[in-house]
Design a protein around this motif. Structure first.
Motif, PDB file in Angstrom:
ATOM      1  N   THR A   1       0.861  -1.247   0.125  1.00  0.00           N
ATOM      2  CA  THR A   1      -0.043   0.142   0.032  1.00  0.00           C
ATOM      3  C   THR A   1       0.595   1.221  -0.062  1.00  0.00           C
ATOM      4  O   THR A   1       0.292   2.426  -0.407  1.00  0.00           O
ATOM      5  CB  THR A   1      -0.790  -0.026   1.142  1.00  0.00           C
ATOM      6  N   GLY A   2       2.255   1.191   0.393  1.00  0.00           N
ATOM      7  CA  GLY A   2       2.884   2.377   0.561  1.00  0.00           C
ATOM      8  C   GLY A   2       2.414   3.339   1.624  1.00  0.00           C
ATOM      9  O   GLY A   2       2.679   4.655   1.666  1.00  0.00           O
ATOM     10  N   HIS A   3       1.553   2.866   2.774  1.00  0.00           N
ATOM     11  CA  HIS A   3       1.157   3.484   3.654  1.00  0.00           C
ATOM     12  C   HIS A   3       1.951   3.838   4.950  1.00  0.00           C
ATOM     13  O   HIS A   3       1.383   4.186   6.085  1.00  0.00           O
ATOM     14  CB  HIS A   3      -0.224   3.084   4.373  1.00  0.00           C
ATOM     15  N   ARG A   4       3.228   3.457   4.847  1.00  0.00           N
ATOM     16  CA  ARG A   4       4.099   3.586   6.010  1.00  0.00           C
ATOM     17  C   ARG A   4       3.996   5.212   6.727  1.00  0.00           C
ATOM     18  O   ARG A   4       3.942   5.072   8.081  1.00  0.00           O
ATOM     19  CB  ARG A   4       5.694   3.409   5.790  1.00  0.00           C
ATOM     20  N   ASP A   5       3.833   6.044   5.954  1.00  0.00           N
ATOM     21  CA  ASP A   5       3.713   7.597   6.402  1.00  0.00           C
ATOM     22  C   ASP A   5       2.505   7.553   6.908  1.00  0.00           C
ATOM     23  O   ASP A   5       2.305   8.700   7.539  1.00  0.00           O
ATOM     24  CB  ASP A   5       4.142   8.520   5.506  1.00  0.00           C
ATOM     25  N   ARG A   6       1.359   6.953   6.970  1.00  0.00           N
ATOM     26  CA  ARG A   6      -0.013   7.201   7.379  1.00  0.00           C
ATOM     27  C   ARG A   6      -0.234   6.607   8.746  1.00  0.00           C
ATOM     28  O   ARG A   6      -1.316   6.544   9.274  1.00  0.00           O
ATOM     29  CB  ARG A   6      -0.920   6.814   6.395  1.00  0.00           C
ATOM     30  N   VAL A   7       0.759   5.736   9.281  1.00  0.00           N
ATOM     31  CA  VAL A   7       0.489   4.990  10.457  1.00  0.00           C
ATOM     32  C   VAL A   7       1.348   5.164  11.281  1.00  0.00           C
ATOM     33  O   VAL A   7       2.491   5.747  11.294  1.00  0.00           O
ATOM     34  CB  VAL A   7       0.525   3.314  10.090  1.00  0.00           C
ATOM     35  N   PHE A   8       0.871   5.025  12.569  1.00  0.00           N
ATOM     36  CA  PHE A   8       1.773   5.205  13.700  1.00  0.00           C
ATOM     37  C   PHE A   8       2.054   3.622  14.364  1.00  0.00           C
ATOM     38  O   PHE A   8       1.243   3.052  14.749  1.00  0.00           O
ATOM     39  CB  PHE A   8       1.007   6.099  14.736  1.00  0.00           C
ATOM     40  N   LEU A   9       3.178   3.273  14.170  1.00  0.00           N
ATOM     41  CA  LEU A   9       3.343   1.620  14.329  1.00  0.00           C
ATOM     42  C   LEU A   9       4.398   1.339  15.742  1.00  0.00           C
ATOM     43  O   LEU A   9       5.128   1.976  15.999  1.00  0.00           O
ATOM     44  CB  LEU A   9       4.498   1.214  13.074  1.00  0.00           C
ATOM     45  N   ALA A  10       3.609   0.539  16.414  1.00  0.00           N
ATOM     46  CA  ALA A  10       4.254   0.106  17.811  1.00  0.00           C
ATOM     47  C   ALA A  10       4.456  -1.425  17.740  1.00  0.00           C
ATOM     48  O   ALA A  10       3.392  -2.274  17.044  1.00  0.00           O
ATOM     49  CB  ALA A  10       3.137   0.562  18.705  1.00  0.00           C
ATOM     50  N   THR A  11       5.479  -1.800  18.098  1.00  0.00           N
ATOM     51  CA  THR A  11       5.723  -3.143  18.263  1.00  0.00           C
ATOM     52  C   THR A  11       6.487  -3.443  19.659  1.00  0.00           C
ATOM     53  O   THR A  11       6.633  -2.403  20.457  1.00  0.00           O
ATOM     54  CB  THR A  11       6.558  -3.781  17.190  1.00  0.00           C
ATOM     55  N   LYS A  12       7.085  -4.400  19.924  1.00  0.00           N
ATOM     56  CA  LYS A  12       7.401  -4.895  21.413  1.00  0.00           C
ATOM     57  C   LYS A  12       8.536  -5.902  21.357  1.00  0.00           C
ATOM     58  O   LYS A  12       8.674  -6.558  20.418  1.00  0.00           O
ATOM     59  CB  LYS A  12       6.179  -5.446  22.311  1.00  0.00           C
ATOM     60  N   VAL A  13       9.231  -5.696  22.394  1.00  0.00           N
ATOM     61  CA  VAL A  13      10.439  -6.663  22.533  1.00  0.00           C
ATOM     62  C   VAL A  13      10.198  -7.504  24.073  1.00  0.00           C
ATOM     63  O   VAL A  13       9.732  -6.757  24.837  1.00  0.00           O
ATOM     64  CB  VAL A  13      11.620  -6.273  22.381  1.00  0.00           C
ATOM     65  N   GLY A  14      10.583  -8.552  24.211  1.00  0.00           N
ATOM     66  CA  GLY A  14      10.687  -9.254  25.570  1.00  0.00           C
ATOM     67  C   GLY A  14       9.473 -10.471  25.494  1.00  0.00           C
ATOM     68  O   GLY A  14       9.763 -11.036  26.681  1.00  0.00           O
ATOM     69  N   GLY A  15       8.952 -10.551  24.658  1.00  0.00           N
ATOM     70  CA  GLY A  15       7.739 -11.717  24.781  1.00  0.00           C
ATOM     71  C   GLY A  15       8.091 -12.720  24.087  1.00  0.00           C
ATOM     72  O   GLY A  15       7.146 -13.685  24.155  1.00  0.00           O
ATOM     73  N   ILE A  16       9.128 -12.892  23.323  1.00  0.00           N
ATOM     74  CA  ILE A  16       9.519 -14.236  22.627  1.00  0.00           C
ATOM     75  C   ILE A  16       9.682 -15.220  23.549  1.00  0.00           C
ATOM     76  O   ILE A  16      10.447 -14.950  24.644  1.00  0.00           O
ATOM     77  CB  ILE A  16      10.538 -14.060  21.514  1.00  0.00           C
ATOM     78  N   VAL A  17       8.913 -16.450  23.444  1.00  0.00           N
ATOM     79  CA  VAL A  17       9.206 -17.433  24.125  1.00  0.00           C
ATOM     80  C   VAL A  17      10.257 -18.359  23.586  1.00  0.00           C
ATOM     81  O   VAL A  17      10.236 -18.913  22.416  1.00  0.00           O
ATOM     82  CB  VAL A  17       8.007 -18.443  24.537  1.00  0.00           C
ATOM     83  N   THR A  18      11.326 -18.919  24.355  1.00  0.00           N
ATOM     84  CA  THR A  18      12.701 -19.234  23.731  1.00  0.00           C
ATOM     85  C   THR A  18      12.370 -20.921  23.702  1.00  0.00           C
ATOM     86  O   THR A  18      13.175 -21.592  23.031  1.00  0.00           O
ATOM     87  CB  THR A  18      13.905 -19.120  24.486  1.00  0.00           C
ATOM     88  N   ASP A  19      11.479 -21.551  24.428  1.00  0.00           N
ATOM     89  CA  ASP A  19      11.163 -23.044  24.096  1.00  0.00           C
ATOM     90  C   ASP A  19       9.713 -23.070  24.090  1.00  0.00           C
ATOM     91  O   ASP A  19       8.809 -23.507  24.976  1.00  0.00           O
ATOM     92  CB  ASP A  19      11.507 -23.523  25.555  1.00  0.00           C
ATOM     93  N   VAL A  20       9.158 -22.814  22.893  1.00  0.00           N
ATOM     94  CA  VAL A  20       7.914 -22.896  22.454  1.00  0.00           C
ATOM     95  C   VAL A  20       7.283 -24.259  22.615  1.00  0.00           C
ATOM     96  O   VAL A  20       6.196 -24.495  23.480  1.00  0.00           O
ATOM     97  CB  VAL A  20       7.583 -22.579  21.187  1.00  0.00           C
ATOM     98  N   PRO A  21       7.838 -25.420  22.300  1.00  0.00           N
ATOM     99  CA  PRO A  21       7.307 -26.736  22.508  1.00  0.00           C
ATOM    100  C   PRO A  21       7.020 -26.986  24.062  1.00  0.00           C
ATOM    101  O   PRO A  21       6.118 -27.666  24.297  1.00  0.00           O
ATOM    102  CB  PRO A  21       8.494 -27.720  22.105  1.00  0.00           C
ATOM    103  N   ALA A  22       7.808 -26.478  24.915  1.00  0.00           N
ATOM    104  CA  ALA A  22       7.482 -26.612  26.592  1.00  0.00           C
ATOM    105  C   ALA A  22       6.369 -25.804  26.835  1.00  0.00           C
ATOM    106  O   ALA A  22       5.758 -26.507  27.768  1.00  0.00           O
ATOM    107  CB  ALA A  22       8.630 -26.413  27.145  1.00  0.00           C
ATOM    108  N   ALA A  23       5.975 -24.543  26.270  1.00  0.00           N
ATOM    109  CA  ALA A  23       5.010 -24.058  26.645  1.00  0.00           C
ATOM    110  C   ALA A  23       3.341 -24.315  25.763  1.00  0.00           C
ATOM    111  O   ALA A  23       2.670 -23.590  26.327  1.00  0.00           O
ATOM    112  CB  ALA A  23       5.286 -22.345  26.461  1.00  0.00           C
TER     113      ALA A  23
END
Length: 334
Positions: free
Chosen positions: A76-98
């Motif tokens: 779309t080329g809409h990068r300049d139309r959005v306020f983009l939020a993301t996060k760090v710290g929530g990746i699970v390092t052992d998904v099969p266990a979880a």
């Protein structure tokens, strides 16, 4: 859609954010694109995602939502139309266990979060930028407050990526009030970037007595934010996954156990009366109530999984609650 200032940054965003958590996994690509396009058409611009979204549906490490948003932005080329939020710290390092029988075991997941060490922050933003196909994000949250890493290490790393132009503002999520104050003090002392937003679970219903969860905005945090308006409260699960309209859904929904009790019953009755008076749904009343709050101001996240849910949320933007209705809702409870 009306606009509101993010903290005291001078930057304004749409009064509701669109939660993109399930895009690319539960919500297919065509439906996700339709929601994103329609959200912008309605005047929205605040998009919320995270680097871990959403491992519990994909069985992988996450990143599906960011990748879908990256494809949509490229198309779309809409990068300049959005306020983009993301996060760090929530990746699970052992998904099969979880994952137990295909469902997330959050107690196990909590023991395997990636944390917010300096290397995690620096590598995390670079990976998110690659998936999103952009050179910066507007808001970068610490997703899960990491009590094992020195705050100085995390804050210095976050400040570094702000100075490098990869991030405009930082935020914190799922955090205690005392920790938030400590974070702000350290940022002020060292001249580091300080949070401008805190993202917590918050809705019209109040948790039952005795419930004390880090991720829920309790009275202490709400009071703190009222007196520190340089921080915006970004509310996830603002309608508690739709439990305001359907008693049968409440009864079988795990989230209801956090809120069940006389106080919630009284407040649900008030929501029902206001909804009947205005000819709208209870979920729309709950969302409209958040939009009317000023102490503190609230930016709800509408996390819509289906097109039907997206269509149901939009009318809440036009629900005007009069003085009598606001007084009724404010005074309800046990």
């Amino acid at each position: 859609m009306k606009r509101t200032e993010l903290g005291r940054t001078g930057t304004t965003v749409g009064q509701v954010a669109l939660g993109c958590m399930l895009m690319g996994t539960y919500t297919d690509e065509p439906t996700s694109y339709r929601m994103l396009d329609s959200f912008l058409d309605a005047g929205g611009d605040f998009l919320d995602t995270a680097n871990c979204y959403c491992w519990w549906h994909s069985g992988g490490a996450g990143g599906d939502s960011e990748e879908l948003l990256g494809r949509w932005l490229a198309r779309t080329g809409h990068r300049d139309r959005v306020f983009l939020a993301t996060k760090v710290g929530g990746i699970v390092t052992d998904v099969p266990a979880a994952l137990v029988d295909g469902k997330a075991d959050w107690d196990v997941a909590a023991r395997h979060f990636e944390g917010t060490g300096a290397d995690v922050v620096r590598h995390g933003i670079d990976a998110s930028l690659r998936r999103l196909g952009t050179d910066h994000v507007d808001l970068y949250y610490v997703h899960v407050d990491d009590l094992t890493t020195p705050l100085e290490e995390t804050l210095e790393a976050l400040d570094g990526i702000v100075r490098a132009g990869k991030v405009r503002y930082i935020g914190w999520s799922n955090v205690r009030t005392w920790r938030l104050e400590r974070i702000r003090q350290l940022a002020d002392r060292h001249g580091w970037a300080a949070p401008v937003a805190v993202q917590q679970q918050h809705s019209y219903l109040r948790p039952a007595p005795g419930v004390d969860r880090t991720g829920i905005a309790g009275p202490e945090l709400l009071d703190y934010l009222t007196h520190h308006d340089d921080l915006s409260l970004v509310a996830y699960s603002p309608i508690l996954q739709g439990i305001y309209d359907d008693p049968a859904r409440r009864a079988r929904h795990g989230m209801w156990t956090t809120y069940t009790g006389p106080d919630s019953e009284a407040r649900l009755a008030a929501v029902g009366k206001v909804a009947a008076d205005l000819g709208v749904t209870g979920n729309q009343v709950a969302l409209a109530w958040l939009l009317h709050q000023r102490s503190p101001r609230v930016i709800p996240i509408a996390g819509t999984r289906t097109w039907g849910q997206f269509e149901a949320f939009l009318p809440a933007l036009g629900v005007e609650l009069g003085v009598e209705h606001l007084e009724l809702l404010a005074g309800a409870g046990a």
